[in-house]
Design a protein around this motif. Structure first.
Motif, PDB file in Angstrom:
ATOM      1  N   UNK A 176     -14.682  16.710  16.928  1.00 36.26           N
ATOM      2  CA  UNK A 176     -15.995  16.077  17.043  1.00 36.26           C
ATOM      3  C   UNK A 176     -17.017  17.017  17.688  1.00 36.26           C
ATOM      4  N   UNK A 177     -16.578  17.848  18.654  1.00 38.90           N
ATOM      5  CA  UNK A 177     -17.519  18.634  19.459  1.00 38.90           C
ATOM      6  C   UNK A 177     -17.557  20.112  19.117  1.00 38.90           C
ATOM      7  N   UNK A 178     -16.555  20.634  18.388  1.00 41.95           N
ATOM      8  CA  UNK A 178     -16.488  22.060  18.126  1.00 41.95           C
ATOM      9  C   UNK A 178     -15.910  22.817  19.307  1.00 41.95           C
ATOM     10  N   UNK A 179     -16.032  24.136  19.265  1.00 40.06           N
ATOM     11  CA  UNK A 179     -15.487  24.969  20.336  1.00 40.06           C
ATOM     12  C   UNK A 179     -16.260  24.743  21.637  1.00 40.06           C
ATOM     13  N   UNK A 180     -15.526  24.695  22.735  1.00 36.74           N
ATOM     14  CA  UNK A 180     -16.143  24.416  24.030  1.00 36.74           C
ATOM     15  C   UNK A 180     -17.172  25.472  24.406  1.00 36.74           C
ATOM     16  N   UNK A 181     -16.924  26.724  24.040  1.00 37.86           N
ATOM     17  CA  UNK A 181     -17.841  27.797  24.420  1.00 37.86           C
ATOM     18  C   UNK A 181     -19.211  27.645  23.786  1.00 37.86           C
ATOM     19  N   UNK A 217      -8.992  13.819  17.133  1.00 36.05           N
ATOM     20  CA  UNK A 217      -8.402  15.149  17.283  1.00 36.05           C
ATOM     21  C   UNK A 217      -6.954  14.960  17.718  1.00 36.05           C
ATOM     22  N   UNK A 218      -6.040  15.725  17.120  1.00 40.46           N
ATOM     23  CA  UNK A 218      -4.623  15.497  17.398  1.00 40.46           C
ATOM     24  C   UNK A 218      -3.843  16.800  17.323  1.00 40.46           C
ATOM     25  N   UNK A 219      -2.577  16.703  17.729  1.00 37.17           N
ATOM     26  CA  UNK A 219      -1.645  17.817  17.593  1.00 37.17           C
ATOM     27  C   UNK A 219      -0.233  17.266  17.571  1.00 37.17           C
ATOM     28  N   UNK A 220       0.702  18.103  17.121  1.00 31.21           N
ATOM     29  CA  UNK A 220       2.120  17.762  17.167  1.00 31.21           C
ATOM     30  C   UNK A 220       2.871  18.935  17.764  1.00 31.21           C
ATOM     31  N   UNK A 221       3.854  18.634  18.604  1.00 27.30           N
ATOM     32  CA  UNK A 221       4.670  19.672  19.229  1.00 27.30           C
ATOM     33  C   UNK A 221       6.138  19.306  19.057  1.00 27.30           C
ATOM     34  N   UNK A 251       0.037  13.989  19.844  1.00 29.47           N
ATOM     35  CA  UNK A 251      -1.001  13.678  20.814  1.00 29.47           C
ATOM     36  C   UNK A 251      -2.259  13.213  20.096  1.00 29.47           C
ATOM     37  N   UNK A 252      -2.877  12.165  20.624  1.00 29.59           N
ATOM     38  CA  UNK A 252      -4.004  11.510  19.973  1.00 29.59           C
ATOM     39  C   UNK A 252      -5.190  11.450  20.937  1.00 29.59           C
ATOM     40  N   UNK A 253      -6.393  11.770  20.440  1.00 29.30           N
ATOM     41  CA  UNK A 253      -7.629  11.555  21.200  1.00 29.30           C
ATOM     42  C   UNK A 253      -8.702  11.108  20.216  1.00 29.30           C
ATOM     43  N   UNK A 254      -9.091   9.850  20.309  1.00 27.23           N
ATOM     44  CA  UNK A 254     -10.024   9.238  19.355  1.00 27.23           C
ATOM     45  C   UNK A 254     -11.147   8.569  20.133  1.00 27.23           C
ATOM     46  N   UNK A 255     -12.384   8.899  19.794  1.00 32.32           N
ATOM     47  CA  UNK A 255     -13.531   8.372  20.534  1.00 32.32           C
ATOM     48  C   UNK A 255     -14.121   7.121  19.921  1.00 32.32           C
ATOM     49  N   UNK A 256     -13.562   6.654  18.807  1.00 30.68           N
ATOM     50  CA  UNK A 256     -14.057   5.437  18.175  1.00 30.68           C
ATOM     51  C   UNK A 256     -13.503   4.178  18.815  1.00 30.68           C
ATOM     52  N   UNK A 265      -7.480  21.266  13.377  1.00 27.54           N
ATOM     53  CA  UNK A 265      -8.846  21.759  13.591  1.00 27.54           C
ATOM     54  C   UNK A 265      -9.762  21.118  12.552  1.00 27.54           C
ATOM     55  N   UNK A 266     -10.538  21.910  11.831  1.00 21.92           N
ATOM     56  CA  UNK A 266     -11.479  21.335  10.879  1.00 21.92           C
ATOM     57  C   UNK A 266     -12.601  20.608  11.598  1.00 21.92           C
ATOM     58  N   UNK A 267     -13.292  19.740  10.873  1.00 22.98           N
ATOM     59  CA  UNK A 267     -14.387  18.990  11.489  1.00 22.98           C
ATOM     60  C   UNK A 267     -15.432  19.909  12.086  1.00 22.98           C
ATOM     61  N   UNK A 268     -15.840  19.600  13.317  1.00 27.70           N
ATOM     62  CA  UNK A 268     -16.899  20.377  13.979  1.00 27.70           C
ATOM     63  C   UNK A 268     -16.461  21.797  14.308  1.00 27.70           C
TER      64      UNK A 268
END
Length: 460
Positions: A149-154, A238-242, A265-270, A351-354
């Motif tokens: 949603x936000x892109x790279x932090x930098x 935004x998610x990941x799998x380990x 891992x899940x992080x959803x702002x909706x 990744x993808x998105x922003x």
């Protein structure tokens, strides 16, 4: 050098330590326990003036300089030479709620920022681990917790205060020095010692997130399911799998101890109900060993990944992929899965998105077209990097047809100097040459070379 050290000690407020002194080992210690800096001199900075004095001292004696806050991302270790500046005492955080920005000194951790911005209904573009330092993370780009949603932090950095090789403290913005400002956001620690950074905040107070843990008896099936699932997601998730054998550590849930498991891992702002709908296909994969996905205040985001907080040894690297080829996933499991000759943790971040959009204030982060990052690490054991690296490399070799680059923040070296060809892999070719021009201007003698070093022109 003792007389010179006495003069430096009188000039700075923090400790100045030589090898053999009582506090030397404690001062140089960091999160990475596999190797540590062993400098000729350590300066524990408490303020920008201390950093300036230390850099001037080193420059006058042609001593290389390394910087350490938490010690998570040591690249090349000082080994009986050079000067180490530790910044952990520089802890000031200033929130400007009206401007939606925060300014953090060089020793500030993301947890400090989240704690102080949350009362204003704001959140930073932090990563998964709140015990990571703000400055080092942003210098490396920052693959954030909400990055789709936000892109790279930098890209959210507004200004930096940096002491360059000439001992000058500069306030760097897009208007004051566009090239240096660009280079600092993704170009690593090549250009000086950053003493503070100002970055934008987002109006985020809660999210729907957490982790699903499955027994990974059929790891390839889980990776295929994750690949299919991520192809349907909105940018707000935004998610990941380990995949890994879980160690019996205090910060690992007990049902996972000693088991080869998948950790999604899940992080959803909706909205929560929409999050439940999106996560339902994952929950249908089978019984969960642990399920912590829930609605949570942003202050609890550190519980999503449960990154280890105990210092330990670790080695690893990553590749950025334009796609996640299903046939290559079999090789990943065969080489680095539960039957690997050394213990491996395989993580895939969506990744993808922003991440892929060309941000108007884009820094030096490369390979923005990547759809996934795949990272292999070996850690928490006595396994030497010489045993782990060949196993990891087999994975990366298999993924070469889909590889578009690497992420600087997820390169975990073994303390040896990084060859230039590996540094070049972190950046687009034209960006590397631009970084070299900035390096040549601001650090012509390569004082700050104990990093992913971009050598200035004329220095071999």
């Amino acid at each position: 050098m003792s007389g010179d050290v006495d003069a430096l000690t009188a000039e700075v407020r923090g400790p100045v330590l030589l090898p053999g002194s009582g506090e030397y080992d404690e001062e140089r210690a960091g999160f990475q326990a596999g190797f540590r800096h062993r400098p000729a001199l350590v300066v524990g900075a408490t303020r920008p003036e201390d950093v300036r004095a230390a850099v001037r001292f080193a420059a006058e004696r042609s001593m290389p300089v390394a910087v350490q806050s938490t010690g998570h991302g040591i690249v090349t270790a000082l080994n009986g030479e050079g000067l180490l500046i530790t910044t952990r005492r520089m802890k000031a955080v200033t929130v400007d709620a009206d401007a939606a920005t925060v300014t953090a000194q060089a020793g500030v951790l993301w947890g400090n920022v989240v704690e102080q911005t949350a009362p204003h209904g704001l959140a930073p573009a932090n990563g998964s681990a709140l015990h990571i330092g703000v400055v080092g993370y942003l210098l490396g780009g920052g693959v954030g917790l909400l990055g789709r949603r936000t892109g790279y932090a930098s890209d959210h950095v507004r200004a930096l205060d940096i002491v360059t090789a000439d001992g000058q403290l500069r306030h760097v913005t897009a208007g004051s020095d566009p090239d240096l400002f660009w280079a600092l956001r993704g170009g690593g620690g090549n250009f000086g010692v950053v003493t503070a950074v100002e970055t934008a905040l987002m109006p985020v107070t809660r999210l729907y997130g957490g982790a699903l843990h499955f027994a990974a008896d059929r790891p390839l099936d889980l990776l295929h399911a994750y690949r299919t699932w991520t192809s349907t997601l909105p940018e707000e998730l935004t998610s990941s799998i380990c995949l890994m054998t879980c160690p019996p550590w205090a910060d690992v849930p007990k049902p996972l101890h000693g088991r080869y498991a998948a950790h999604i891992r899940i992080a959803f702002t909706g909205p929560t109900d929409e999050g439940e709908r999106l996560v339902a296909p994952l929950r249908a994969l089978g019984p969960r060993l642990v399920d912590t996905v829930r609605d949570m205040p942003y202050t609890q985001v550190g519980t999503i990944y449960r990154d280890p907080q105990t210092p330990h040894a670790y080695f690893g690297n990553n590749v950025l992929l334009r796609e996640l080829d299903p046939t290559a996933l079999r090789t990943v499991v065969d080489v680095a899965g539960p039957d690997a000759p050394v213990p491996c943790s395989v993580e895939i971040r969506h990744l993808g998105g922003a991440f892929t959009r060309r941000h108007p204030g884009r820094g030096a982060v490369g390979a923005r077209q990547a759809a996934y990052m795949l990272r292999v690490t070996t850690g928490g054991t006595a396994t030497p990097s010489t045993s782990a690296r060949p196993v990891h490399q087999k994975v990366y070799d298999a993924l070469k047809p889909w590889t578009v680059g690497r992420s600087l923040n997820s390169v975990y070296n073994d303390g040896a100097p990084v060859p230039e060809e590996q540094v070049r892999e972190l950046f687009a070719a034209e960006d590397f040459e631009r970084l070299r021009r900035v390096k040549t201007l601001h650090d012509p003698h390569n004082l700050f070379r104990f990093t992913h070093n971009v050598r200035p022109k004329g220095v071999s």
